[in-house]
Write a protein that holds these residues in place. Structure first.
Motif, PDB file in Angstrom:
ATOM      1  N   UNK A 123       0.818  -1.217   0.000  1.00 31.95           N
ATOM      2  CA  UNK A 123       0.000   0.000   0.000  1.00 31.95           C
ATOM      3  C   UNK A 123       0.851   1.266   0.000  1.00 31.95           C
ATOM      4  N   UNK A 124       2.084   1.179   0.504  1.00 32.79           N
ATOM      5  CA  UNK A 124       2.963   2.349   0.551  1.00 32.79           C
ATOM      6  C   UNK A 124       3.228   2.928  -0.826  1.00 32.79           C
ATOM      7  N   UNK A 180      -1.825   5.054  -7.627  1.00 34.06           N
ATOM      8  CA  UNK A 180      -3.215   5.137  -8.086  1.00 34.06           C
ATOM      9  C   UNK A 180      -3.661   6.586  -8.220  1.00 34.06           C
ATOM     10  N   UNK A 181      -3.224   7.423  -7.297  1.00 36.06           N
ATOM     11  CA  UNK A 181      -3.571   8.844  -7.360  1.00 36.06           C
ATOM     12  C   UNK A 181      -2.999   9.479  -8.621  1.00 36.06           C
ATOM     13  N   UNK A 182      -1.786   9.100  -8.953  1.00 34.12           N
ATOM     14  CA  UNK A 182      -1.081   9.726 -10.071  1.00 34.12           C
ATOM     15  C   UNK A 182      -1.630   9.291 -11.426  1.00 34.12           C
ATOM     16  N   UNK A 183      -2.099   8.052 -11.540  1.00 32.29           N
ATOM     17  CA  UNK A 183      -2.515   7.517 -12.841  1.00 32.29           C
ATOM     18  C   UNK A 183      -4.029   7.394 -12.968  1.00 32.29           C
ATOM     19  N   UNK A 184      -4.757   8.045 -12.078  1.00 33.42           N
ATOM     20  CA  UNK A 184      -6.226   8.098 -12.157  1.00 33.42           C
ATOM     21  C   UNK A 184      -6.905   6.744 -12.007  1.00 33.42           C
ATOM     22  N   UNK A 206     -12.940   5.380   1.499  1.00 37.00           N
ATOM     23  CA  UNK A 206     -12.592   4.576   2.678  1.00 37.00           C
ATOM     24  C   UNK A 206     -11.125   4.148   2.619  1.00 37.00           C
ATOM     25  N   UNK A 207     -10.681   3.719   1.439  1.00 34.26           N
ATOM     26  CA  UNK A 207      -9.294   3.299   1.259  1.00 34.26           C
ATOM     27  C   UNK A 207      -8.332   4.446   1.515  1.00 34.26           C
ATOM     28  N   UNK A 208      -8.668   5.629   1.003  1.00 31.17           N
ATOM     29  CA  UNK A 208      -7.794   6.787   1.154  1.00 31.17           C
ATOM     30  C   UNK A 208      -7.744   7.252   2.603  1.00 31.17           C
ATOM     31  N   UNK A 265      -4.485   7.299   5.288  1.00 33.47           N
ATOM     32  CA  UNK A 265      -4.001   8.519   5.955  1.00 33.47           C
ATOM     33  C   UNK A 265      -4.135   8.422   7.470  1.00 33.47           C
ATOM     34  N   UNK A 266      -5.293   7.931   7.948  1.00 28.84           N
ATOM     35  CA  UNK A 266      -5.536   7.884   9.397  1.00 28.84           C
ATOM     36  C   UNK A 266      -4.649   6.848  10.072  1.00 28.84           C
ATOM     37  N   UNK A 267      -4.589   5.638   9.505  1.00 30.49           N
ATOM     38  CA  UNK A 267      -3.775   4.585  10.116  1.00 30.49           C
ATOM     39  C   UNK A 267      -2.291   4.952  10.087  1.00 30.49           C
ATOM     40  N   UNK A 268      -1.861   5.588   8.989  1.00 29.01           N
ATOM     41  CA  UNK A 268      -0.461   6.004   8.896  1.00 29.01           C
ATOM     42  C   UNK A 268      -0.138   7.054   9.956  1.00 29.01           C
TER      43      UNK A 268
END
Length: 266
Positions: A217-218, A224-228, A234-236, A240-243
């Protein structure tokens, strides 16, 4: 802002000192560069040979190149910024030299982590990783917006801090179990899992997936953000929260451990 200036100066001086040291041993410097680029070449060749035989759900070979570029940046940034610092942490707990870092008039975690520069060959590979990622995105025919590039960079920085926090957490095990030596750095043996998307590990046994998926996931989330590619809210948010909780949790544990630390040299 003024409070950050001493930290910035320490960081820059550490990197300059490391550069001078590397240039003083030219053969070691050159061999480090050649060896590191050979590793990157091996990553590229492996992916090129692997993709025709193994398909990753929803990922094309061109998209995997972007993932690989993100992985190279992540991997060698951690090497460049934190490798020697983690070695200092492990040795400091064993020998009592940790006192040297604790007595400095600045944040102890920062000084241990950044107070010793990483090899310049790693910095060169970080730069190469950015160029490789730019090429891979262009090869896909995409033109990401400034927002996408910024969000990619932010999530990548979070990933770097996650990896660093995992290293620091393993380093703190030396407080309780004595000198663990290279066992602390075994996480680097698993870093190759970040070269592949999360979807590649969904069907693995739980005991393996619980390690593989967070490492994957790192790099998967920023890519995924960069290539649309589709990414759920929920995934995003989970990323962010768990990290954030993990990074802050490790820092809290560090200060807690220091309360019970006694110098091995005393």
């Amino acid at each position: 802002m003024k409070k950050m200036r001493p930290y910035f100066r320490v960081f820059i001086k550490a990197k300059i000192a490391r550069l001078i040291a590397d240039l003083g041993f030219r053969m070691n410097f050159l061999s480090g560069i050649v060896g590191s680029f050979c590793f990157v070449a091996l990553y590229i060749i492996t992916l090129q040979l692997l993709m025709p035989k193994i398909s990753f759900p929803s990922w094309t070979i061109k998209e995997m190149w972007v993932l690989l570029g993100t992985f190279i940046i992540l991997c060698y940034t951690v090497f460049y910024l934190f490798w020697r610092g983690m070695a200092n942490l492990v040795d400091g707990i064993r020998t009592g030299s940790l006192d040297f870092y604790l007595l400095k008039p600045m944040d102890s975690q920062f000084f241990i982590s950044f107070g010793d520069g990483g090899g310049v060959h790693n910095l060169l590979l970080i730069i190469a990783g950015f160029f490789f990622t730019f090429w891979a995105v262009g090869n896909l025919g995409l033109s990401p917006s400034a927002f996408q590039w910024s969000f990619w960079l932010i999530t990548l920085i979070i990933a770097i801090l996650d990896f660093y926090s995992a290293l620091f957490l393993l380093g703190m095990l030396n407080f309780h179990f004595g000198y663990l030596g290279e066992a602390v750095f075994q996480i680097f043996e698993l870093q190759g899992l970040s070269r592949y998307p999360v979807e590649a590990f969904n069907k693995l046994p739980m005991v393996i997936a619980v390690i593989a998926i967070p490492l994957s996931a790192l790099t998967t989330i920023p890519t995924k953000i960069l290539i649309n590619m589709p990414i759920s809210t929920v995934e995003m948010l989970s990323y962010c929260i768990l990290s954030t909780l993990f990074i802050l949790g490790v820092r809290f544990m560090w200060f807690r451990e220091l309360k019970y630390y006694s110098s091995a040299s005393s």
